[in-house]
Motif scaffolding. Structure first.
Motif, PDB file in Angstrom:
ATOM      1  N   ILE B  59     -85.706 -97.616  40.974  1.00  0.00           N
ATOM      2  CA  ILE B  59     -84.342 -97.479  40.439  1.00  0.00           C
ATOM      3  C   ILE B  59     -83.339 -98.151  41.382  1.00  0.00           C
ATOM      4  O   ILE B  59     -82.436 -98.869  40.951  1.00  0.00           O
ATOM      5  CB  ILE B  59     -83.984 -95.991  40.217  1.00  0.00           C
ATOM      6  CG1 ILE B  59     -84.910 -95.375  39.157  1.00  0.00           C
ATOM      7  CG2 ILE B  59     -82.534 -95.832  39.807  1.00  0.00           C
ATOM      8  CD1 ILE B  59     -84.849 -93.857  39.069  1.00  0.00           C
ATOM      9  N   ALA B 122     -88.681 -94.389  30.984  1.00  0.00           N
ATOM     10  CA  ALA B 122     -87.797 -94.519  32.154  1.00  0.00           C
ATOM     11  C   ALA B 122     -87.577 -95.990  32.478  1.00  0.00           C
ATOM     12  O   ALA B 122     -86.454 -96.410  32.809  1.00  0.00           O
ATOM     13  CB  ALA B 122     -88.399 -93.787  33.353  1.00  0.00           C
ATOM     14  N   LEU B 125     -85.142 -97.505  30.044  1.00  0.00           N
ATOM     15  CA  LEU B 125     -83.769 -97.104  30.384  1.00  0.00           C
ATOM     16  C   LEU B 125     -83.225 -97.940  31.545  1.00  0.00           C
ATOM     17  O   LEU B 125     -82.066 -98.364  31.534  1.00  0.00           O
ATOM     18  CB  LEU B 125     -83.734 -95.625  30.775  1.00  0.00           C
ATOM     19  CG  LEU B 125     -83.274 -94.614  29.729  1.00  0.00           C
ATOM     20  CD1 LEU B 125     -83.213 -93.220  30.344  1.00  0.00           C
ATOM     21  CD2 LEU B 125     -81.905 -94.963  29.170  1.00  0.00           C
ATOM     22  N   LEU B 126     -84.087 -98.183  32.547  1.00  0.00           N
ATOM     23  CA  LEU B 126     -83.666 -99.000  33.689  1.00  0.00           C
ATOM     24  C   LEU B 126     -83.360-100.429  33.236  1.00  0.00           C
ATOM     25  O   LEU B 126     -82.349-101.015  33.650  1.00  0.00           O
ATOM     26  CB  LEU B 126     -84.764 -99.004  34.767  1.00  0.00           C
ATOM     27  CG  LEU B 126     -84.460 -99.826  36.027  1.00  0.00           C
ATOM     28  CD1 LEU B 126     -83.254 -99.277  36.778  1.00  0.00           C
ATOM     29  CD2 LEU B 126     -85.663 -99.862  36.966  1.00  0.00           C
ATOM     30  N   THR B 129     -80.097-100.477  31.517  1.00  0.00           N
ATOM     31  CA  THR B 129     -78.995-100.327  32.483  1.00  0.00           C
ATOM     32  C   THR B 129     -78.670-101.669  33.127  1.00  0.00           C
ATOM     33  O   THR B 129     -77.495-102.052  33.249  1.00  0.00           O
ATOM     34  CB  THR B 129     -79.391 -99.313  33.578  1.00  0.00           C
ATOM     35  OG1 THR B 129     -79.765 -98.097  32.950  1.00  0.00           O
ATOM     36  CG2 THR B 129     -78.250 -99.053  34.533  1.00  0.00           C
ATOM     37  N   ILE B 162     -82.162 -91.732  34.129  1.00  0.00           N
ATOM     38  CA  ILE B 162     -83.441 -92.378  34.442  1.00  0.00           C
ATOM     39  C   ILE B 162     -84.290 -91.438  35.299  1.00  0.00           C
ATOM     40  O   ILE B 162     -85.495 -91.280  35.068  1.00  0.00           O
ATOM     41  CB  ILE B 162     -83.222 -93.730  35.167  1.00  0.00           C
ATOM     42  CG1 ILE B 162     -82.366 -94.667  34.316  1.00  0.00           C
ATOM     43  CG2 ILE B 162     -84.552 -94.397  35.469  1.00  0.00           C
ATOM     44  CD1 ILE B 162     -81.945 -95.946  35.017  1.00  0.00           C
TER      45      ILE B 162
END
Lengths: 92, 318
Positions: B59, B122, B125-126, B129, B162
């Motif tokens: 992340i 996840a 989603l990253l 983003t 996330i």
């Protein structure tokens, strides 16, 4: 201001050391995650194996049932007799 | 190697490793890591600490990659603003193409590794983003509308979601509320900065709200967002990740935040000029502390719950 040759070597060394440490860290991270995932997988497989063994126990008796015996291949007459017997059993 | 080529190489800018780290916006990265950690810790299940750590690294690298891509795209703006003029690209230490290469490589790398380390949701989603921050905010909204920071702020709000998704593989009310806290906090935070850095944004041609709509309108909107933030921040106290300690702390902090916005709203430009925007600077500083403490309180509740020391749940909490 133009950097001197000495400064350039210092900056390159800083880049190389930093990149080297970053790559080493990445390798270590992948290794650790692999160990954790393999252990988790081992535990899951162990669980599945124990559950599977419990479920397989009664049918395991089927291992004692007749299996294909290569030394005795049934003849056409024998197969027909067996089918007739099955039909008769189904009818009852 | 000929003398000519040596001369050429000696003239070229030579970046240190630290310059590449600066390219990843480490200060933004710190906030991203902290909020993602809180999302991860507050989730109702647990992951192995190694998986949690590896996911946080992914992340952080993803956030850094989007920072590098932002610096690649906004190099012209950065060169004209005092606050950003010393960044590696305008300072001539890192070439634009290099920043683009690093940004794209790390983006793909962080997303793929998060999918392998944690789960595809996840990672998706990253990826979203990074896309949102680089394409929607940096390339489109930042130069197009004074509401740039409102919509673009969503990119900074995703990390706790996330973190939550790393553990649960999905979305929940709690993770959406954590998202909303950062989403609603971002405009007052950046507009307070823009109030005392107005000339910087005007010189760079960035249509920040104080540049386009004026300081009065900005002060009104800061107050509106601070008031909208209050019920969301306090509301978390009534969910599964909240608790009495969070509720008490978040209430006090949110009242203080709204009070700060109220004081800003009452001031005019003459007063602000007279004390060199002291109140605006204080509010900006407090806004950073506010977000840190709100997420710190969620973390405290998560740690207490994990240790079996959580206080009795509130009536609405499950």
């Amino acid at each position: 201001m133009r950097p001197t040759t000495h400064e350039i070597y210092g900056r390159r060394r800083s880049r190389n050391v930093g990149l080297g440490l970053t790559l080493a860290g990445f390798v270590l991270l992948v290794f650790m995650v692999t160990v954790v995932k393999l252990n988790a997988g081992h535990e899951v497989r162990g669980l599945q194996a124990s559950q599977g063994a419990a479920e397989m126990s009664p049918p395991a008796l089927a291992l004692e049932a007749p299996t294909l015996d290569a030394s005795h291949i049934p003849s056409a007459a024998e197969r027909a007799a067996a089918r007739a017997a099955e039909r008769e059993a189904g009818g009852n | 190697m000929s003398d000519t080529s040596w001369t050429t190489r000696a003239d070229a800018p030579e970046a240190q490793f630290g310059d590449y780290v600066t390219l990843l916006k480490p200060r933004v990265m710190r906030l991203v890591v902290f909020t993602a950690l809180v999302g991860l810790a507050a989730a109702p299940m647990a992951v192995h600490p190694v998986i949690a750590f590896a996911s946080l690294v992914c992340i952080a690298v993803g956030a850094g990659a989007s920072g590098a891509l932002n610096m690649w795209y906004d190099w012209d703006i950065d060169a004209r603003m005092r606050r950003t003029a010393r960044r590696p690209i305008p300072a001539g230490l890192v070439a634009r193409e290099e920043a683009l290469g690093i940004g794209l490589t790390l983006s793909v790398f962080s997303v793929v590794m998060l999918a392998l380390f944690a789960n595809p949701f996840a990672a998706a989603l990253l990826a979203f983003t990074i896309f949102f921050y680089v394409v929607i905010y940096s390339m489109w909204l930042k130069r197009a509308t004074p509401q740039n920071i409102v919509i673009g702020g969503a990119a900074g709000a995703f990390p706790p979601m996330i973190g939550w998704a790393v553990v649960t593989g999905g979305v929940a009310v709690e993770s959406v509320l954590m998202f909303l806290v950062i989403f609603l906090w971002t405009p007052p935070h950046f507009w307070a900065l823009a109030l005392f850095r107005n000339d910087d944004y005007a010189r760079a041609g960035v249509p920040m709200l104080p540049v386009v709509a004026g300081a009065r309108s900005t002060r009104v909107q800061i107050l509106v967002y601070a008031l909208l933030l209050m019920p969301v921040a306090v509301g978390i106290g009534f969910t599964g990740i909240g608790g009495p300690i969070y509720l008490a702390g978040a209430t006090v902090l949110s009242v203080m935040f709204a009070r700060g916005a109220w004081i800003l709203w009452r001031r005019d430009e003459a007063a602000a000029e007279a004390d060199a925007h002291l109140v605006e600077k204080r509010f900006f500083g407090f806004s950073i502390l506010y977000l840190f403490l709100i997420f710190g309180l969620i973390l405290v509740e998560a740690v207490l719950a994990a240790a079996g020391l959580a206080l009795p749940a509130l009536p609405l909490a499950h």
